[in-house]
Design a protein around this motif. Structure first.
Motif, PDB file in Angstrom:
ATOM      1  N   SER A   1       0.834  -1.206   0.000  1.00 59.79           N
ATOM      2  CA  SER A   1       0.000   0.000   0.000  1.00 59.79           C
ATOM      3  C   SER A   1       0.869   1.256   0.000  1.00 59.79           C
ATOM      4  O   SER A   1       0.595   2.220  -0.715  1.00 59.79           O
ATOM      5  N   LYS A   2       1.932   1.215   0.778  1.00 62.08           N
ATOM      6  CA  LYS A   2       2.848   2.362   0.823  1.00 62.08           C
ATOM      7  C   LYS A   2       3.588   2.523  -0.499  1.00 62.08           C
ATOM      8  O   LYS A   2       3.746   3.642  -1.000  1.00 62.08           O
TER       9      LYS A   2
ATOM     10  N   LEU B   1       2.646   1.583  -3.503  1.00 60.89           N
ATOM     11  CA  LEU B   1       1.776   1.880  -4.639  1.00 60.89           C
ATOM     12  C   LEU B   1       0.930   3.133  -4.410  1.00 60.89           C
ATOM     13  O   LEU B   1       0.050   3.439  -5.217  1.00 60.89           O
ATOM     14  N   TRP B   2       1.199   3.840  -3.325  1.00 61.60           N
ATOM     15  CA  TRP B   2       0.426   5.039  -3.005  1.00 61.60           C
ATOM     16  C   TRP B   2       0.469   6.055  -4.140  1.00 61.60           C
ATOM     17  O   TRP B   2      -0.553   6.672  -4.466  1.00 61.60           O
ATOM     18  N   SER B   3       1.630   6.228  -4.741  1.00 66.46           N
ATOM     19  CA  SER B   3       1.770   7.222  -5.809  1.00 66.46           C
ATOM     20  C   SER B   3       0.962   6.853  -7.052  1.00 66.46           C
ATOM     21  O   SER B   3       0.697   7.712  -7.894  1.00 66.46           O
ATOM     22  N   GLU B   4       0.570   5.575  -7.172  1.00 69.89           N
ATOM     23  CA  GLU B   4      -0.251   5.134  -8.310  1.00 69.89           C
ATOM     24  C   GLU B   4      -1.739   5.128  -7.952  1.00 69.89           C
ATOM     25  O   GLU B   4      -2.555   4.602  -8.714  1.00 69.89           O
ATOM     26  N   ASP B   5      -2.063   5.698  -6.800  1.00 75.43           N
ATOM     27  CA  ASP B   5      -3.457   5.741  -6.324  1.00 75.43           C
ATOM     28  C   ASP B   5      -4.039   4.338  -6.161  1.00 75.43           C
ATOM     29  O   ASP B   5      -5.211   4.095  -6.467  1.00 75.43           O
TER      30      ASP B   5
ATOM     31  N   SER C   1      -4.656   1.325  -3.345  1.00 73.17           N
ATOM     32  CA  SER C   1      -4.667   0.941  -1.935  1.00 73.17           C
ATOM     33  C   SER C   1      -4.623  -0.584  -1.842  1.00 73.17           C
ATOM     34  O   SER C   1      -5.156  -1.285  -2.705  1.00 73.17           O
TER      35      SER C   1
END
Length: 278
Positions: free
Chosen positions: A189-190, A192-196, A198
């Motif tokens: 989750s952390k 892939l955060w920049s790819e929106d 979750s």
């Protein structure tokens, strides 16, 4: 991610520095990790060549060194993750984690059983990513230690000790793997955060994981992300991975071989083989 393109366009896994160091210090435990991902043939050959050299070195040293002192003990493998280890003793701990030759197999079983009696919980200390990778490698190491018993003629007492080791190692895994899976979901989750996107684990034992994000409107993105995470899904014994474009929306679901958390496993030809389960 953890892959790079080879010259033929096929994805191969990069070798992390933690794995290089682990194989260099105790190849008997960690060289098998090279079979769990699409590492290059050259990397695998180097790893197993080092394993062969280590075996030869052990044979030569056994021929030259006196027998171990009766009653001598060795720090257990699980201690490599304990916060309480003094820094000055770390070298000795790492050296003793090499699985033994025939004469020491029973001593190592006794050492591990004593450790598991004393410390029934695996600590996930330090950097989360390294903690997850080391935990996964240790779970394979427990299977390798158990499987080595097939090479020897064991007494009834040895068999009882080996069975106790399997039961206690199995219980430790069953307690630790849900925590490891939850931690891995948080890492995804952390990352892939920049790819929106979750990511969350759910269900009994956190055996399922869900990726949610607009990227998954496109099937090619689902396939790409899944190929990146599939090895980790299988290593940490997830049962299912969902990829959704939005909560409750369309997407895809992948299922994996249901390996129990209690099972001791080894890696053979890139596949996990159960060697013991209660």
């Amino acid at each position: 991610m953890d892959h790079e393109q080879s010259e033929g366009g096929q994805e191969i896994a990069r070798v992390d520095i933690w794995l290089v160091m682990a194989i260099a210090v105790f190849p008997f435990l960690f060289v098998w990790v090279l079979l769990s991902k699409p590492y290059s043939v050259a990397i695998r050959l180097l790893g197993f060549a080092w394993l062969i050299l280590a075996v030869i070195g052990l044979v030569v040293m056994q021929g030259r060194s006196p027998a171990p002192r009766a009653g001598a003990t060795m720090p257990p493998a699980w201690q490599t993750q304990r916060k309480s280890i003094p820094a000055q003793s770390s070298t000795a701990v790492l050296k003793s984690d090499v699985p033994p030759a025939h004469a020491n197999y029973r001593a190592v079983l006794a050492r591990e059983v004593a450790s598991l009696k004393r410390d029934g919980r695996l600590e996930l200390a330090g950097d989360p990513k390294s903690a997850v990778k080391l935990a996964a490698a240790l779970f394979v190491a427990t299977g390798e230690i158990y499987q080595q018993g097939e090479l020897f003629t064991l007494t009834d007492e040895d068999k009882a000790l080996r069975a106790e080791y399997a039961r206690r190692a199995s219980a430790l895994q069953a307690e630790a793997l849900p925590r490891v899976r939850t931690l891995q979901a948080k890492l995804y989750s952390k990352g892939l955060w920049s790819e929106d996107i979750s990511v969350s684990s759910f269900g009994p034992g956190s055996r399922n994981i869900r990726f949610t994000g607009g990227l998954f409107f496109a099937n090619r993105n689902i396939q790409s992300i899944h190929e990146d995470v599939r090895g980790t899904m299988e290593t940490l014994r997830f049962k299912r991975a969902d990829f959704l474009a939005y909560p409750g929306g369309r997407g895809a679901t992948y299922t994996y071989r249901p390996v129990p958390d209690t099972a001791l496993v080894v890696i053979r030809s890139g596949h996990y083989t159960i060697v013991w389960d209660r």
